[in-house]
Every structure is written in structure tokens, then in C-alpha cells.
Design a protein around this motif. Structure first.
Motif, PDB file in Angstrom:
ATOM      1  N   GLY A  42       0.778  -1.690  -0.563  1.00 63.56           N
ATOM      2  CA  GLY A  42      -0.229  -0.025   0.080  1.00 63.56           C
ATOM      3  C   GLY A  42       0.984   1.180  -0.296  1.00 63.56           C
ATOM      4  N   PRO A  43       1.428   1.328   1.159  1.00 67.51           N
ATOM      5  CA  PRO A  43       2.525   3.211   0.817  1.00 67.51           C
ATOM      6  C   PRO A  43       3.309   2.666  -0.340  1.00 67.51           C
ATOM      7  CG  PRO A  43       2.375   1.782   2.800  1.00 67.51           C
ATOM      8  CD  PRO A  43       2.086   0.670   1.887  1.00 67.51           C
ATOM      9  N   GLU A  44       3.982   2.129  -1.242  1.00 65.94           N
ATOM     10  CA  GLU A  44       4.582   2.465  -1.754  1.00 65.94           C
ATOM     11  C   GLU A  44       3.507   2.482  -2.985  1.00 65.94           C
ATOM     12  OE1 GLU A  44       7.831   1.791  -2.567  1.00 65.94           O
ATOM     13  OE2 GLU A  44       8.652   1.581  -1.484  1.00 65.94           O
ATOM     14  N   ILE A  45       2.896   1.652  -3.630  1.00 59.82           N
ATOM     15  CA  ILE A  45       1.751   2.025  -4.189  1.00 59.82           C
ATOM     16  C   ILE A  45       1.060   3.258  -4.045  1.00 59.82           C
ATOM     17  CG2 ILE A  45      -0.582   1.964  -4.988  1.00 59.82           C
ATOM     18  CD1 ILE A  45      -0.242  -1.294  -4.197  1.00 59.82           C
ATOM     19  N   LYS A  46       1.028   3.820  -2.719  1.00 55.50           N
ATOM     20  CA  LYS A  46       0.335   5.233  -3.215  1.00 55.50           C
ATOM     21  C   LYS A  46       1.533   6.510  -3.269  1.00 55.50           C
ATOM     22  CE  LYS A  46      -0.672   8.709   1.147  1.00 55.50           C
ATOM     23  NZ  LYS A  46      -0.758   9.045   2.389  1.00 55.50           N
ATOM     24  N   ASN A  47       2.604   6.147  -2.843  1.00 44.74           N
ATOM     25  CA  ASN A  47       3.986   6.651  -3.452  1.00 44.74           C
ATOM     26  C   ASN A  47       3.776   7.126  -5.174  1.00 44.74           C
ATOM     27  OD1 ASN A  47       4.648   7.163  -0.666  1.00 44.74           O
ATOM     28  ND2 ASN A  47       6.349   5.849  -0.757  1.00 44.74           N
ATOM     29  N   LEU A  48       3.606   5.820  -5.207  1.00 37.89           N
ATOM     30  CA  LEU A  48       4.009   6.123  -6.952  1.00 37.89           C
ATOM     31  C   LEU A  48       2.514   6.849  -7.626  1.00 37.89           C
ATOM     32  CD1 LEU A  48       4.582   5.380  -9.386  1.00 37.89           C
ATOM     33  CD2 LEU A  48       4.250   2.910  -9.434  1.00 37.89           C
ATOM     34  N   LEU A  49       0.799   6.366  -7.319  1.00 38.57           N
ATOM     35  CA  LEU A  49       0.060   7.149  -7.307  1.00 38.57           C
ATOM     36  C   LEU A  49       0.347   8.710  -7.219  1.00 38.57           C
ATOM     37  CD1 LEU A  49      -2.272   4.763  -6.129  1.00 38.57           C
ATOM     38  CD2 LEU A  49      -1.780   5.114  -8.517  1.00 38.57           C
ATOM     39  N   THR A  50       1.018   9.172  -6.334  1.00 36.63           N
ATOM     40  CA  THR A  50       1.120  10.691  -6.090  1.00 36.63           C
ATOM     41  C   THR A  50       2.398  11.011  -7.180  1.00 36.63           C
ATOM     42  OG1 THR A  50       0.782  10.533  -3.774  1.00 36.63           O
ATOM     43  CG2 THR A  50       2.116  12.494  -4.527  1.00 36.63           C
ATOM     44  N   THR A  51       3.215  10.103  -7.447  1.00 33.03           N
ATOM     45  CA  THR A  51       4.802  10.890  -8.203  1.00 33.03           C
ATOM     46  C   THR A  51       3.777  11.184  -9.512  1.00 33.03           C
ATOM     47  OG1 THR A  51       5.943   9.473  -7.345  1.00 33.03           O
ATOM     48  CG2 THR A  51       6.660   9.784  -9.475  1.00 33.03           C
ATOM     49  N   LEU A  52       2.427  10.642 -10.406  1.00 33.16           N
ATOM     50  CA  LEU A  52       2.183   9.894 -11.087  1.00 33.16           C
ATOM     51  C   LEU A  52       0.997  11.328 -11.430  1.00 33.16           C
ATOM     52  CD1 LEU A  52       2.952   6.258 -11.999  1.00 33.16           C
ATOM     53  CD2 LEU A  52       3.546   8.308 -13.337  1.00 33.16           C
ATOM     54  N   GLN A  53       0.674  11.544  -9.972  1.00 37.11           N
ATOM     55  CA  GLN A  53      -0.044  12.688 -10.585  1.00 37.11           C
ATOM     56  C   GLN A  53      -1.267  11.478 -10.362  1.00 37.11           C
ATOM     57  OE1 GLN A  53       0.720  15.926 -12.772  1.00 37.11           O
ATOM     58  NE2 GLN A  53       2.094  16.562 -10.482  1.00 37.11           N
ATOM     59  N   ILE A  54      -2.001  10.185 -10.013  1.00 38.11           N
ATOM     60  CA  ILE A  54      -3.368  10.144 -10.725  1.00 38.11           C
ATOM     61  C   ILE A  54      -4.423   9.574  -8.783  1.00 38.11           C
ATOM     62  CG2 ILE A  54      -3.991   7.529 -10.971  1.00 38.11           C
ATOM     63  CD1 ILE A  54      -1.494   6.731 -12.314  1.00 38.11           C
ATOM     64  N   GLU A  55      -5.308   9.822  -9.183  1.00 39.82           N
ATOM     65  CA  GLU A  55      -5.912  10.400  -8.181  1.00 39.82           C
ATOM     66  C   GLU A  55      -6.478   8.672  -7.541  1.00 39.82           C
ATOM     67  OE1 GLU A  55      -9.197  12.887  -8.060  1.00 39.82           O
ATOM     68  OE2 GLU A  55      -7.580  14.775  -8.387  1.00 39.82           O
ATOM     69  N   SER A  56      -6.392   8.496  -5.922  1.00 34.31           N
ATOM     70  CA  SER A  56      -7.723   7.420  -5.322  1.00 34.31           C
ATOM     71  C   SER A  56      -7.301   7.783  -4.444  1.00 34.31           C
ATOM     72  CB  SER A  56      -5.770   6.208  -6.080  1.00 34.31           C
ATOM     73  OG  SER A  56      -6.646   4.448  -5.301  1.00 34.31           O
ATOM     74  N   SER A  57      -9.035   6.543  -3.988  1.00 34.47           N
ATOM     75  CA  SER A  57      -9.563   6.834  -3.036  1.00 34.47           C
ATOM     76  C   SER A  57     -10.405   5.531  -2.506  1.00 34.47           C
ATOM     77  CB  SER A  57     -11.329   7.381  -3.350  1.00 34.47           C
ATOM     78  OG  SER A  57     -11.408   7.096  -4.043  1.00 34.47           O
ATOM     79  N   PHE A  58     -10.425   5.202  -0.868  1.00 30.58           N
ATOM     80  CA  PHE A  58     -10.890   4.015  -0.677  1.00 30.58           C
ATOM     81  C   PHE A  58     -12.347   4.055  -0.673  1.00 30.58           C
ATOM     82  CE2 PHE A  58      -6.217   4.372   0.411  1.00 30.58           C
ATOM     83  CZ  PHE A  58      -5.636   2.875   0.560  1.00 30.58           C
ATOM     84  N   VAL A  59     -13.168   2.819  -0.594  1.00 28.62           N
ATOM     85  CA  VAL A  59     -14.521   1.972  -0.530  1.00 28.62           C
ATOM     86  C   VAL A  59     -14.191   1.027   0.267  1.00 28.62           C
ATOM     87  CG1 VAL A  59     -16.747   2.262  -1.267  1.00 28.62           C
ATOM     88  CG2 VAL A  59     -15.402   3.200  -2.093  1.00 28.62           C
ATOM     89  N   ASN A  60     -14.820   1.631   1.889  1.00 28.95           N
ATOM     90  CA  ASN A  60     -14.746   0.521   2.787  1.00 28.95           C
ATOM     91  C   ASN A  60     -13.577  -0.638   2.961  1.00 28.95           C
ATOM     92  OD1 ASN A  60     -17.251   0.985   3.514  1.00 28.95           O
ATOM     93  ND2 ASN A  60     -18.088  -0.510   2.019  1.00 28.95           N
ATOM     94  N   GLY A  61     -12.513   0.539   2.517  1.00 31.22           N
ATOM     95  CA  GLY A  61     -10.807  -0.172   2.982  1.00 31.22           C
ATOM     96  C   GLY A  61     -10.037  -0.917   1.708  1.00 31.22           C
ATOM     97  N   LEU A  62     -10.761  -0.900   0.913  1.00 31.79           N
ATOM     98  CA  LEU A  62     -10.664  -1.674  -0.465  1.00 31.79           C
ATOM     99  C   LEU A  62     -10.076   0.396  -1.460  1.00 31.79           C
ATOM    100  CD1 LEU A  62     -13.072  -4.283  -1.291  1.00 31.79           C
ATOM    101  CD2 LEU A  62     -10.425  -3.987  -0.507  1.00 31.79           C
ATOM    102  N   ARG A  63      -9.035   0.267  -2.062  1.00 35.28           N
ATOM    103  CA  ARG A  63      -8.533   1.324  -2.988  1.00 35.28           C
ATOM    104  C   ARG A  63      -9.879   0.748  -4.132  1.00 35.28           C
ATOM    105  NH1 ARG A  63      -3.826   4.153  -2.725  1.00 35.28           N
ATOM    106  NH2 ARG A  63      -3.011   2.664  -1.515  1.00 35.28           N
ATOM    107  N   GLN A  64     -10.249   1.936  -4.527  1.00 33.62           N
ATOM    108  CA  GLN A  64     -10.825   1.821  -6.241  1.00 33.62           C
ATOM    109  C   GLN A  64      -9.572   2.219  -6.741  1.00 33.62           C
ATOM    110  OE1 GLN A  64     -13.064   6.077  -5.502  1.00 33.62           O
ATOM    111  NE2 GLN A  64     -14.831   4.931  -5.831  1.00 33.62           N
TER     112      GLN A  64
END
Length: 258
Positions: A42-64
């Protein structure tokens, strides 16, 4: 086949796994256990999404997981995180085999909720034969939580769910949830063993709270089929194993009285 232990390492703990943790894996293998390791990221995914400026959110603990998010998840889990973990195991002398649930169709999935979650999969089947063949070659499968549907579409999967499904398919003796805490604590003391109903009582009275709640809920969900025991252990700790047993909180099924 020898007893199988499935180890699930959360993404938040991967960079902080201690030398004693890896030594405990050595001890398990030396004791004749078969080991399968499932990891998140999860943390590494979050870092890459931030770097690539891709938005992502969670629904009931699962990443959209949109198409763009899925590309980032693939790069992170199948690439960086998986290979770093394989490398660490290789350095201590293991023949580790890094793979995803896509490889060998290990994990077949269906869409969990395409409208709300996008490409998030729910496990339909585990190819246990493929994993058993790797174990027969004395390898440690290091499995990233990605899978395929019947049309060959790739899906992101919750790693806790993958670990539970793999443990049940392989009729594992034990499933270890590796976290950054010692286990379930009460008044400053580690609770060594609990059953399902006792866990629920501790959630209700507030002993189990915050980030420990999803951990124990994942453990309870895993206690199906032949799997009777889940242990929450601290992968960062200086003391991970004692007398051949992992140190932490052991959660078991409620024994039915006939």
C-alpha cells in the motif's frame, strides 16, 4: 507434503522487517515447514500514485482501482515490492520464487463491485497445484495479490483475502499476519491466545481498537475450512520466535462441544 505455513506481510511493514523475523523464517524452514509468503504494498502504491499525479480513494478499506491505478499497482506489486522481498530471501539462502496471482493462473477472480471499486477482484479459485509444485522444488513462493478473471482481465486483490484463501487451499497449519505491533494487548500485557468469540468481546469492550480492528477482522475471516489458527506477530520485533513458535497473539476457532 510437510506442514505449510502462510505468512502475510502488510505493505507498511515490508521495509521494517527485522533480522530476527527473517531468522524465524529460516527456523521454520529448518524445522521442515513449507513456507508461502503473501505481501501487500500500500505505501509504495500510494507513493507512485502521488508521483504520477493519479487520484485514488478507498471504499470500505479497498482501493478504488481504475485503469490508471491498476497500471501503478502492477508496477509496484509485480515489480518493485515483489522483487525486493525475493532479493532479501535470496540473500539469506532461500530459493525464493516471486510471482503474482496472474502467473500460472494462481488466482482466478471475479469483480467485487465493478461500479464502485473498478478492477478490484474477489477470489473465485486458487490454483493450489501450481503452488504445491513450487513447494516440492523447495522454493518459497512470494505472491503478490493480483489475479485474472475468465476473460484475462487483471484485478487488484486485498492481500489479507489472498493469504486466507491460499492458506485454506493448501490446508496450511497456520497463517501468520505480520504487522508492526506485538499482537493484542490488554493493560500493557500481550494476550497470547484468543478464540473468535473472545476477540468479538474485546472489540466490544474497547480493548481492541483503532488499527488493530481490521487486523483481527481479517484474521477471523481467514478462519474457514481447514485453517484453525491465525497468529498476529510483530515483524519489526527483536523477539519473533520462541521454542519454535511465533510470538504474538494466536486466534483460533471456537471449539464446538458435541
Amino acid at each position: 507434503m510437510n506442514e505449510t505455513i502462510v505468512i502475510k506481510c502488510g505493505g507498511s511493514t515490508l521495509e521494517q522487517l527485522s533480522q530476527p523475523f527473517f531468522e524465524s523464517v529460516v527456523e521454520l524452514k529448518n524445522a521442515g515447514k513449507q513456507v508461502v509468503l503473501v505481501h501487500g504494498g500500500g505505501p509504495e502504491i500510494k507513493n507512485l500514485l502521488t508521483t504520477l499525479q493519479i487520484e485514488s480513494s478507498f471504499v470500505n478499506g479497498l482501493r478504488q482501482t481504475s485503469t490508471d491505478v491498476l497500471d501503478a499497482v502492477l508496477m509496484t506489486l509485480a515489480g518493485k515490492v515483489n522483487k525486493q522481498l525475493v532479493s532479501k530471501l535470496q540473500r539469506i539462502g532461500f530459493n525464493a520464487f516471486g510471482c503474482t496471482g496472474i502467473d500460472g493462473a494462481i488466482l482466478k477472480v471475479t469483480a467485487k463491485d465493478k461500479e464502485k471499486l473498478g478492477f478490484v477482484g474477489e477470489i473465485a479459485d486458487v490454483n493450489g497445484t501450481f503452488l504445491k509444485d513450487l513447494l516440492k522444488l523447495d522454493m518459497i513462493p512470494v505472491l503478490a495479490p493480483l489475479g485474472l478473471d475468465d476473460d484475462g482481465q487483471i484485478y487488484n486483490i486485498n492481500a489479507d483475502s489472498v493469504a486466507g484463501a491460499v492458506a485454506n487451499e493448501l490446508k496450511a497449519k497456520q497463517l501468520l499476519f505480520v504487522t508492526d505491533v506485538d499482537g493484542i494487548m490488554k493493560e500493557g500485557q500481550l494476550i497470547a491466545a484468543l478464540n473468535e468469540s473472545e476477540v468479538q468481546n474485546l472489540i466490544e469492550d474497547g480493548t481492541i481498537y483503532g488499527g488493530m480492528i481490521p487486523k483481527v477482522e481479517a484474521a477471523l475471516l481467514s478462519l474457514t475450512g481447514t485453517l484453525n489458527e491465525v497468529v498476529i506477530v510483530n515483524g519489526k520485533g527483536a523477539n519473533v520466535m520462541k521454542n519454535g513458535d511465533m510470538i504474538g497473539t494466536k486466534i483460533t476457532k471456537v471449539t464446538e462441544v458435541v
